[in-house]
Scaffold this active site. Structure first.
Site, PDB file in Angstrom:
ATOM      1  N   SER B 156       0.849  -1.193   0.000  1.00 32.25           N
ATOM      2  CA  SER B 156       0.000   0.000   0.000  1.00 32.25           C
ATOM      3  C   SER B 156       0.893   1.253   0.000  1.00 32.25           C
ATOM      4  CB  SER B 156      -0.910  -0.047   1.230  1.00 32.25           C
ATOM      5  OG  SER B 156      -2.008   0.789   1.055  1.00 32.25           O
ATOM      6  N   ARG B 225     -11.781   6.125   9.419  1.00 31.99           N
ATOM      7  CA  ARG B 225     -11.241   4.776   9.523  1.00 31.99           C
ATOM      8  C   ARG B 225     -12.255   3.730   9.061  1.00 31.99           C
ATOM      9  NH1 ARG B 225      -6.563   2.532   8.817  1.00 31.99           N
ATOM     10  NH2 ARG B 225      -6.154   0.737  10.152  1.00 31.99           N
ATOM     11  N   ASP B 356      -8.296  -7.166  -4.675  1.00 28.82           N
ATOM     12  CA  ASP B 356      -7.980  -5.816  -4.187  1.00 28.82           C
ATOM     13  C   ASP B 356      -8.578  -4.796  -5.153  1.00 28.82           C
ATOM     14  OD1 ASP B 356      -6.892  -3.430  -3.323  1.00 28.82           O
ATOM     15  OD2 ASP B 356      -4.846  -4.185  -3.166  1.00 28.82           O
ATOM     16  N   HIS B 389      -7.724  -5.546  -0.286  1.00 27.53           N
ATOM     17  CA  HIS B 389      -6.444  -4.860  -0.072  1.00 27.53           C
ATOM     18  C   HIS B 389      -5.722  -5.386   1.172  1.00 27.53           C
ATOM     19  CE1 HIS B 389      -3.512  -1.770  -0.579  1.00 27.53           C
ATOM     20  NE2 HIS B 389      -3.813  -1.148   0.531  1.00 27.53           N
ATOM     21  N   ASP B 390      -6.480  -5.801   2.178  1.00 28.90           N
ATOM     22  CA  ASP B 390      -5.892  -6.375   3.394  1.00 28.90           C
ATOM     23  C   ASP B 390      -4.994  -7.574   3.109  1.00 28.90           C
ATOM     24  OD1 ASP B 390      -6.630  -4.849   5.539  1.00 28.90           O
ATOM     25  OD2 ASP B 390      -8.515  -5.908   5.896  1.00 28.90           O
TER      26      ASP B 390
END
Lengths: 192, 413
Positions: B156, B225, B356, B389-390
């Protein structure tokens, strides 16, 4: 060592740069690195094969052959290798033209559709042939282009692509006579 | 993975430079100093100083990438990847991780004291860039006596820093491993960051950034968040994790034991063991009735929990500054792809993940394209993961295979 790998290895100059499209688990590239000191780059569509290539210390890109060549500049590599993969690409002409553009030479190994056993199966049995170099049944074949050694030679001539060297083989041996009838596979070193 | 085995007890160290009058000139032309950098190291530097690897953290990460701090149970945010026998094998490599410039976990950022006013900088903190973060990291490795890094690696925003290293200090890196990142942000990525920033700035406690010492803009930061977490997951991973399960309002939303959850949450990402417990007695599967605007669904409770825990450890102004640095980043510097990596002799390993959608694989392929055009040795793999994405924090097995073999090759050249 696989006979086709041996033949391809003998076509490659020491210390040259090589791009192998559809490099599989990287066996051929790895051989070329070890014995010919080549600067190697592979492209492969299968994620599991990528892991095997990386374990061999190879530079490999996850992607398909149809789009893999497009980004490279002209004559980026001394050799572009398409071993048993050109018959599987969707857009044959595009990939072929890109290959001769990107490589000073192209080495391609191709299955021969006019191999005598294929002819017999078609003629006497009336069935789509299954041979050592074309081992797939018609319904699950990854191959999309079916052609003979003569077809490929004609194709190169029409496009002014020079065939510098050629070698023919069946499952275990080199074939020196009537290759279009007796060989399962043709390997060509070509350039434009 | 060998999760049990880690680097053991570690502690964060600090390095300060750019004292007056030698302040650091930033890309914005503004000057900043003194600058303190929080960093940790694992493993040992060899005699030739040729085995150093710099790990670069993402938006909310910190210097604590591996091991344990004394008296704490929170493992470093990339502990699955750094340690003996892991991807970044600390028996072989000297691994460094520092908190980024503009951060809030030890390195100078908007919450640090401005020496001119003796108050927190707040919005007087100059605008920083990914290039400035990397510049500060270069000062750190100079200080550590390392002339050339074996590798720079991050996911990232960490991947963007790896690209900045390649472009800005090509002679300082032997390889780069950009994971799930981009040469520059797309409008969609900028848009998500902007919504996060607007959420913070819309909080009445934000007060133009001057909230230090009073009520914090917690609601705004938590909301930012929550939006972030939605973009870090995939449709599939959310469906697998939460489904449409409703939580019982009789009991609070339950998670795995806190130490485990926070252990994974160094980067505050959802870990395979850091998320929800399997449905327990407190969860009424498929039943339950809507209770208005409380967190009825598991996914709602999860996002609220993630938002709330984030505000305890992150500074809202840092969030603004860092997301802006990401949005402004452009590794091409306006040049053609065929130009940007021209002087690079480093090898590149780019990794992307199928699910992602925040940093889609096509963005990693642009990096690969630049490498192809510039004759850079490059390996690329698009890992078939459903984590979104994690995934860069979670797909330890595949990434470990790729990274460990890649590093071995680079080290042998």
């Amino acid at each position: 060592m696989r006979l086709d790998h041996q033949i391809i290895k003998d076509m490659v100059e020491y210390g040259s740069s090589v791009l192998d499209l559809g490099c599989g688990d990287g066996e051929l590239l790895s051989l070329l690195v070890k014995e010919k000191g080549v600067n190697a780059q592979g492209i492969e569509i299968d994620e599991q094969e990528i892991y095997k290539c990386v374990a061999k210390g190879l530079n490999v890109l996850h992607g398909d052959i149809d789009s893999g060549l497009h980004d490279y500049r002209d004559k980026s590599f001394d050799y572009v290798i398409l071993n048993q993969s050109l018959q599987q690409v969707k857009h044959f002409e595009t990939v072929f033209n890109d290959a001769v553009r990107v490589g000073r030479y192209v080495i391609t190994g191709l299955p021969n559709f006019a191999y005598w056993r294929a002819r017999l199966q078609l003629f006497f049995l009336g069935r789509a042939p299954v041979t050592p170099s074309l081992p797939y049944t018609w319904y699950d074949s990854p191959n999309v282009h079916f052609f003979s050694i003569y077809d490929f030679i004609d194709y190169c001539q029409k496009r002014n692509v020079a065939i510098e060297r050629s070698a023919y083989l069946d499952a275990n041996n080199r074939i020196f006579l009537f290759p279009n009838l007796l060989a399962t596979t043709g390997i060509f070193l070509i350039s434009k | 993975m060998t999760k049990e085995k880690n680097v053991g007890l570690v502690q964060t160290e600090y390095f300060t430079f750019a004292q007056t009058p030698h302040e650091l000139a930033l890309e914005s032309k503004e000057k900043l100093g003194p600058i303190t950098v929080a960093y940790e190291t694992y493993g040992s530097l060899n005699a030739e100083k040729s085995n150093a690897v710099l790990i670069l953290h993402a938006l909310s990460g910190d210097a604590h990438a591996a091991g344990l701090h004394k008296g704490e149970e929170r493992l470093g945010w990339w502990d699955d990847f750094i340690g003996p026998g892991k991807a970044f094998d600390t028996d072989k490599y000297f691994v460094i991780c520092s908190n980024v410039l503009g951060g809030c976990q030890g390195t100078t950022g908007p919450g640090s004291t401005n020496p001119k006013t003796n108050k927190p900088y707040a919005l007087d903190f100059p605008l920083i860039s990914i290039g400035d973060m990397v510049r500060v990291q270069k000062e750190l490795i100079d200080y550590l006596g390392i002339d050339k890094l074996l590798a720079v690696c991050g996911g990232s925003m960490g991947g963007m820093q790896a690209l900045a290293w390649l472009v800005n200090y090509p002679e300082k890196v032997r390889s780069a491993i950009p994971i799930a990142c981009s040469l520059k942000h797309s409008p969609q990525q900028i848009a998500f960051n902007e919504v996060g920033r607007q959420a913070i700035m819309a909080d009445s406690h934000w007060k133009e950034g001057n909230y230090y010492g009073s009520s914090l803009p917690s609601k705004g930061l938590a909301l930012a968040r929550m939006i972030g977490h939605i973009t870090y997951m995939s449709d599939t991973s959310m469906a697998e994790k939460f489904g449409r399960q409703r939580k019982s309002d009789a009991q609070p939303f339950k998670f795995t034991p806190l130490e485990k959850a926070t252990g994974k949450a160094g980067g505050d990402y959802l870990g395979e063991d850091g998320g929800l417990k399997p449905p327990s007695s407190s969860t009424v599967r498929g039943r339950g009735s809507p209770t208005g605007f409380t967190a009825d669904f598991e996914v709602e409770g999860y996002l609220r929990y993630r938002g709330d825990s984030f505000v305890k450890r992150f500074d809202a102004n840092s969030y603004l500054y860092i997301t802006k640095a990401m949005d402004n980043f452009d590794a091409t510097g306006g040049k053609l792809l065929s130009e940007i990596f021209k002087v690079i002799s480093a090898d590149v390993l780019a990794i992307a993940f199928k699910s992602d959608w925040l940093y889609p694989a096509y963005q990693s392929k642009e990096i690969v394209k630049a490498c192809k055009l510039c004759g850079v040795h490059v390996t690329y793999c698009e890992i078939d993961s459903s984590y979104g994405h994690d995934a860069f924090l979670l797909e330890a097995k595949e990434e470990t295979h790729l990274i460990s073999h890649f590093l071995k090759k680079v080290a042998s050249i």
